[in-house]
Scaffold this motif. Structure first.
Motif, PDB file in Angstrom:
ATOM      1  N   SER A  16       3.290   2.944  -4.140  1.00  0.00           N
ATOM      2  CA  SER A  16       3.133   3.262  -5.554  1.00  0.00           C
ATOM      3  C   SER A  16       3.643   2.765  -6.664  1.00  0.00           C
ATOM      4  CB  SER A  16       3.459   4.980  -5.662  1.00  0.00           C
ATOM      5  OG  SER A  16       4.835   5.148  -5.430  1.00  0.00           O
ATOM      6  N   VAL A  17       4.841   1.967  -6.491  1.00  0.00           N
ATOM      7  CA  VAL A  17       5.620   1.241  -7.698  1.00  0.00           C
ATOM      8  C   VAL A  17       5.084  -0.072  -7.542  1.00  0.00           C
ATOM      9  CG1 VAL A  17       7.466   0.722  -8.436  1.00  0.00           C
ATOM     10  CG2 VAL A  17       7.527   2.947  -7.754  1.00  0.00           C
ATOM     11  N   GLY A  18       5.095  -0.661  -6.333  1.00  0.00           N
ATOM     12  CA  GLY A  18       4.843  -2.030  -6.174  1.00  0.00           C
ATOM     13  C   GLY A  18       3.418  -2.474  -6.697  1.00  0.00           C
ATOM     14  N   SER A  19       2.489  -1.517  -6.398  1.00  0.00           N
ATOM     15  CA  SER A  19       1.065  -1.778  -6.807  1.00  0.00           C
ATOM     16  C   SER A  19       0.816  -1.829  -8.299  1.00  0.00           C
ATOM     17  CB  SER A  19       0.135  -0.829  -6.251  1.00  0.00           C
ATOM     18  OG  SER A  19       0.551   0.366  -6.493  1.00  0.00           O
ATOM     19  N   GLN A  20       1.652  -0.659  -8.803  1.00  0.00           N
ATOM     20  CA  GLN A  20       1.570  -0.670 -10.363  1.00  0.00           C
ATOM     21  C   GLN A  20       2.183  -1.874 -10.977  1.00  0.00           C
ATOM     22  OE1 GLN A  20      -0.178   1.293 -12.161  1.00  0.00           O
ATOM     23  NE2 GLN A  20      -0.551   2.700 -10.557  1.00  0.00           N
ATOM     24  N   ASP A  49       0.663  -4.304   6.127  1.00  0.00           N
ATOM     25  CA  ASP A  49      -0.553  -4.246   6.371  1.00  0.00           C
ATOM     26  C   ASP A  49      -1.370  -4.597   5.369  1.00  0.00           C
ATOM     27  OD1 ASP A  49      -3.221  -3.320   7.410  1.00  0.00           O
ATOM     28  OD2 ASP A  49      -2.789  -1.393   7.583  1.00  0.00           O
ATOM     29  N   ILE A  50      -2.138  -5.621   5.455  1.00  0.00           N
ATOM     30  CA  ILE A  50      -3.172  -6.088   4.311  1.00  0.00           C
ATOM     31  C   ILE A  50      -4.087  -5.073   4.110  1.00  0.00           C
ATOM     32  CG2 ILE A  50      -4.514  -7.795   3.628  1.00  0.00           C
ATOM     33  CD1 ILE A  50      -2.789  -9.693   5.102  1.00  0.00           C
ATOM     34  N   ASP A  51      -4.795  -4.531   5.003  1.00  0.00           N
ATOM     35  CA  ASP A  51      -5.888  -3.580   4.705  1.00  0.00           C
ATOM     36  C   ASP A  51      -5.756  -2.228   4.522  1.00  0.00           C
ATOM     37  OD1 ASP A  51      -7.689  -5.758   5.340  1.00  0.00           O
ATOM     38  OD2 ASP A  51      -7.270  -5.305   7.653  1.00  0.00           O
ATOM     39  N   ALA A  52      -4.355  -1.685   4.145  1.00  0.00           N
ATOM     40  CA  ALA A  52      -3.802  -0.269   3.784  1.00  0.00           C
ATOM     41  C   ALA A  52      -4.588  -0.028   2.574  1.00  0.00           C
ATOM     42  CB  ALA A  52      -2.231  -0.454   3.889  1.00  0.00           C
ATOM     43  N   GLN A  53      -4.827   1.277   2.577  1.00  0.00           N
ATOM     44  CA  GLN A  53      -5.334   1.878   1.312  1.00  0.00           C
ATOM     45  C   GLN A  53      -4.095   1.803   0.198  1.00  0.00           C
ATOM     46  OE1 GLN A  53      -7.426   5.383   1.623  1.00  0.00           O
ATOM     47  NE2 GLN A  53      -7.974   5.538  -0.349  1.00  0.00           N
ATOM     48  N   ARG A  54      -4.441   1.402  -0.842  1.00  0.00           N
ATOM     49  CA  ARG A  54      -3.507   1.482  -2.141  1.00  0.00           C
ATOM     50  C   ARG A  54      -4.005   2.088  -3.288  1.00  0.00           C
ATOM     51  NH1 ARG A  54      -2.854  -2.842   1.097  1.00  0.00           N
ATOM     52  NH2 ARG A  54      -0.763  -3.268   1.782  1.00  0.00           N
ATOM     53  N   ASP A  55      -3.222   2.567  -4.136  1.00  0.00           N
ATOM     54  CA  ASP A  55      -3.335   3.192  -5.620  1.00  0.00           C
ATOM     55  C   ASP A  55      -4.346   2.316  -6.410  1.00  0.00           C
ATOM     56  OD1 ASP A  55      -2.101   5.522  -4.375  1.00  0.00           O
ATOM     57  OD2 ASP A  55      -0.389   4.770  -5.522  1.00  0.00           O
ATOM     58  N   VAL A  56      -3.932   0.978  -6.299  1.00  0.00           N
ATOM     59  CA  VAL A  56      -4.600  -0.049  -7.358  1.00  0.00           C
ATOM     60  C   VAL A  56      -5.001  -1.236  -6.616  1.00  0.00           C
ATOM     61  CG1 VAL A  56      -4.153  -1.500  -9.188  1.00  0.00           C
ATOM     62  CG2 VAL A  56      -2.735   0.564  -9.102  1.00  0.00           C
ATOM     63  N   GLU A  57      -6.308  -1.383  -6.779  1.00  0.00           N
ATOM     64  CA  GLU A  57      -7.252  -2.448  -6.430  1.00  0.00           C
ATOM     65  C   GLU A  57      -6.791  -3.720  -6.988  1.00  0.00           C
ATOM     66  OE1 GLU A  57     -11.849  -4.035  -6.011  1.00  0.00           O
ATOM     67  OE2 GLU A  57     -11.363  -1.742  -6.836  1.00  0.00           O
ATOM     68  N   LEU A  58      -6.076  -4.677  -5.786  1.00  0.00           N
ATOM     69  CA  LEU A  58      -5.587  -5.901  -6.284  1.00  0.00           C
ATOM     70  C   LEU A  58      -6.297  -7.056  -5.544  1.00  0.00           C
ATOM     71  CD1 LEU A  58      -2.092  -4.722  -6.094  1.00  0.00           C
ATOM     72  CD2 LEU A  58      -3.070  -5.272  -8.151  1.00  0.00           C
ATOM     73  N   PRO A  59      -6.321  -8.125  -6.015  1.00  0.00           N
ATOM     74  CA  PRO A  59      -6.908  -9.251  -5.261  1.00  0.00           C
ATOM     75  C   PRO A  59      -6.554  -9.359  -3.791  1.00  0.00           C
ATOM     76  CG  PRO A  59      -6.412  -9.926  -7.434  1.00  0.00           C
ATOM     77  CD  PRO A  59      -5.945  -8.663  -7.411  1.00  0.00           C
ATOM     78  N   ARG A  60      -7.326  -9.366  -2.922  1.00  0.00           N
ATOM     79  CA  ARG A  60      -6.874  -9.603  -1.728  1.00  0.00           C
ATOM     80  C   ARG A  60      -6.213 -10.887  -1.067  1.00  0.00           C
ATOM     81  NH1 ARG A  60      -8.189  -7.234   3.386  1.00  0.00           N
ATOM     82  NH2 ARG A  60      -8.209  -8.673   5.238  1.00  0.00           N
ATOM     83  N   GLU A  61      -6.500 -11.853  -1.916  1.00  0.00           N
ATOM     84  CA  GLU A  61      -5.789 -13.205  -1.488  1.00  0.00           C
ATOM     85  C   GLU A  61      -4.150 -13.316  -1.800  1.00  0.00           C
ATOM     86  OE1 GLU A  61      -7.876 -13.701  -5.577  1.00  0.00           O
ATOM     87  OE2 GLU A  61      -8.428 -12.795  -3.674  1.00  0.00           O
ATOM     88  N   LEU A  62      -3.840 -12.114  -2.765  1.00  0.00           N
ATOM     89  CA  LEU A  62      -2.517 -12.035  -3.195  1.00  0.00           C
ATOM     90  C   LEU A  62      -1.575 -11.682  -1.852  1.00  0.00           C
ATOM     91  CD1 LEU A  62      -2.353 -10.840  -6.600  1.00  0.00           C
ATOM     92  CD2 LEU A  62      -1.760 -13.039  -5.879  1.00  0.00           C
ATOM     93  N   PHE A  63      -2.303 -10.996  -0.868  1.00  0.00           N
ATOM     94  CA  PHE A  63      -1.496 -10.188   0.015  1.00  0.00           C
ATOM     95  C   PHE A  63      -1.083 -11.145   1.324  1.00  0.00           C
ATOM     96  CE2 PHE A  63      -3.695  -6.664  -1.971  1.00  0.00           C
ATOM     97  CZ  PHE A  63      -2.633  -5.824  -2.113  1.00  0.00           C
ATOM     98  N   THR A  64       0.019 -10.876   1.695  1.00  0.00           N
ATOM     99  CA  THR A  64       0.613 -11.828   2.984  1.00  0.00           C
ATOM    100  C   THR A  64       1.675 -10.749   3.680  1.00  0.00           C
ATOM    101  OG1 THR A  64       1.742 -13.606   3.837  1.00  0.00           O
ATOM    102  CG2 THR A  64       2.587 -12.664   1.487  1.00  0.00           C
TER     103      THR A  64
END
Length: 440
Positions: A16-20, A49-64
């Protein structure tokens, strides 16, 4: 925007904090660059988990999922994973690689703050953690910087919104503890296992950080005296109301004179009574507040949201901007001062006041006996109220009376000994309640 260098920011965690935080870095990139003098480039976001549901939609290519590689290529690491490991290991790797670190991880700072501070000092990096205490409220930076030329004497804080919400409902709406906890859980103030909050562990971690910062002394979390709110009853809430007070779970850090005359530091967490005209009494629902007493500045109050994704992200971004500015300016990071290194004193050495509720025999001489017990322990009564107990009013059982005794200020050891002596007395049927009185 031309002319700005890039600072690579690695983000660990996208809850919740990180996505914001990620959203704000992306959306406010130009403004942040103007404030910092460098562009904050989000190099990646490490998650389980790269595919986990998150509060904010973020570019997928950022996740690792490769957190180690991410931190080793960063200028600044923002850690929002929570927990001690693997956060500790990743942060130490980042520091050793020359990165500055921003974290909101109260458990990590409480457990490993001294180790991390030593690592940053060794390499000239910087570690900041404003969001680790009281969410959006700016309190650590004022303690570290704004009040650096003053002598802080005491810090009292409502630093756990969950317990404040529960106690506030019991006080204002007459909820039972069970009902208040149920509502708090439904609104998301409590986790499925509420132990961390209601037993005071969360507040104790924050008390460690506040005490260490305020008194330039490393205060380990296991040195914090801790009591939770699970024993607070509706009767105690009503007794507090009658006395013009309210019960709050307080984190307290203060300089205390030890029995040998030397100065030490006390850090403790427990439910306590405060007068309704004290600023902390007006902190309702899930809000946090920290009340600071300093020799020159006097009394200061910091109030606001103690949790929440966007709110806590605000404090994280504040640290990130400050850290990035230092990175641009160059030079070693600003280190937390531990120059004082006061002795950590046990709770028995602090001074406080008690409100003691007793059920006693309703017969002549009882008040004199109770007063004698207080005198034997060197404790004096500031107030005494007597009323028939419920059993006496109903005409059932022996004739009993309820005594509510407010003490003058005394050392905790003497007050605790007084309660034990009262409990052992023949005229006392039962010690119904013992609460400390603070902030008065």
């Amino acid at each position: 925007m031309n002319g700005y260098r890039d600072l690579r920011v690695a983000l660990l965690g996208a809850g919740s904090v990180g996505s914001q935080v990620a959203r704000l870095i992306i959306e406010q990139g130009d403004e942040l660059a103007a404030r910092v003098g460098a562009r904050l480039t989000l190099a990646g976001i490490a998650v389980r988990d790269i595919d986990a549901q998150r509060d904010v939609e973020l570019p997928r290519e950022l996740f690792t999922t490769d957190a180690e590689t991410l931190v080793l290529g960063a200028d600044i690491v923002v850690e929002l994973m929570g927990g001690v490991e693997p956060a500790r290991t990743l942060i130490l790797q980042a520091i050793e690689a020359g990165a500055d670190v921003v974290t909101a991880n109260k458990a990590l700072i409480a457990e490993c703050g001294a180790e991390l501070a030593e690592a940053t000092e060794r390499v000239g990096a910087q570690l900041t953690y404003e969001a680790a205490v009281a969410g959006a409220i700016p309190i650590l930076r004022p303690l570290r910087e704004s009040l650096a030329g003053d002598h802080i004497t005491r810090v009292l804080g409502i630093v756990n919104g969950s317990t404040n919400y529960i106690l506030d409902r019991m006080d204002r709406f007459g909820d039972s503890a069970e009902d208040a906890m149920k509502v708090a859980a439904e609104l998301g103030f409590l986790e499925a296992d509420p132990t961390l909050d209601v037993e005071g562990y969360d507040a104790a971690q924050k008390a460690t950080i506040l005490a260490s910062m305020a008194f330039h002394t490393n205060v380990p979390v296991d040195a914090v005296h801790r009591e939770g709110i699970t024993a607070i009853t509706a009767e105690q809430i009503e007794t507090a109301k009658h006395a013009g007070q309210v019960i709050k779970l307080l984190a307290i850090a203060e300089r205390v004179e030890a029995p040998d005359g030397s100065l030490g530091v006390s850090a403790r967490v427990y439910p306590a009574l405060i007068n309704r005209d004290h600023p902390l009494a007006a902190v309702h629902e899930g809000k946090n507040a920290v009340f600071v007493e300093a020799e020159a500045a006097g009394e200061l109050m910091f109030y606001g949201a103690g949790a929440g994704g966007v709110e806590t992200a605000s404090a994280v971004l504040g640290d990130l901007v400050s850290t990035a500015k230092r990175h641009v300016a160059g030079g070693p990071g600003i280190q937390m001062s531990n120059h004082a290194q006061y002795e950590i004193l046990p709770v028995e050495d602090v001074y406080t006041r008690y409100l003691i509720m007793l059920e006693v025999a309703d017969e002549p001489g009882v008040l004199a006996s109770v007063a004698g017990i207080l005198a034997e322990q060197g404790v004096s009564a500031a107030s005494v109220e007597q009323a028939p107990s419920k059993s006496s009013r109903d005409g059932e059982g022996p004739r009993n009376a309820t005594l509510v005794i407010g003490t003058h200020t005394a050392r905790e050891a003497a007050l605790a000994a007084t309660v034990r002596a009262l409990d052992a007395s023949d005229v006392v049927r039962h010690v119904t309640s013992v609460l400390r009185m603070e902030g008065n």
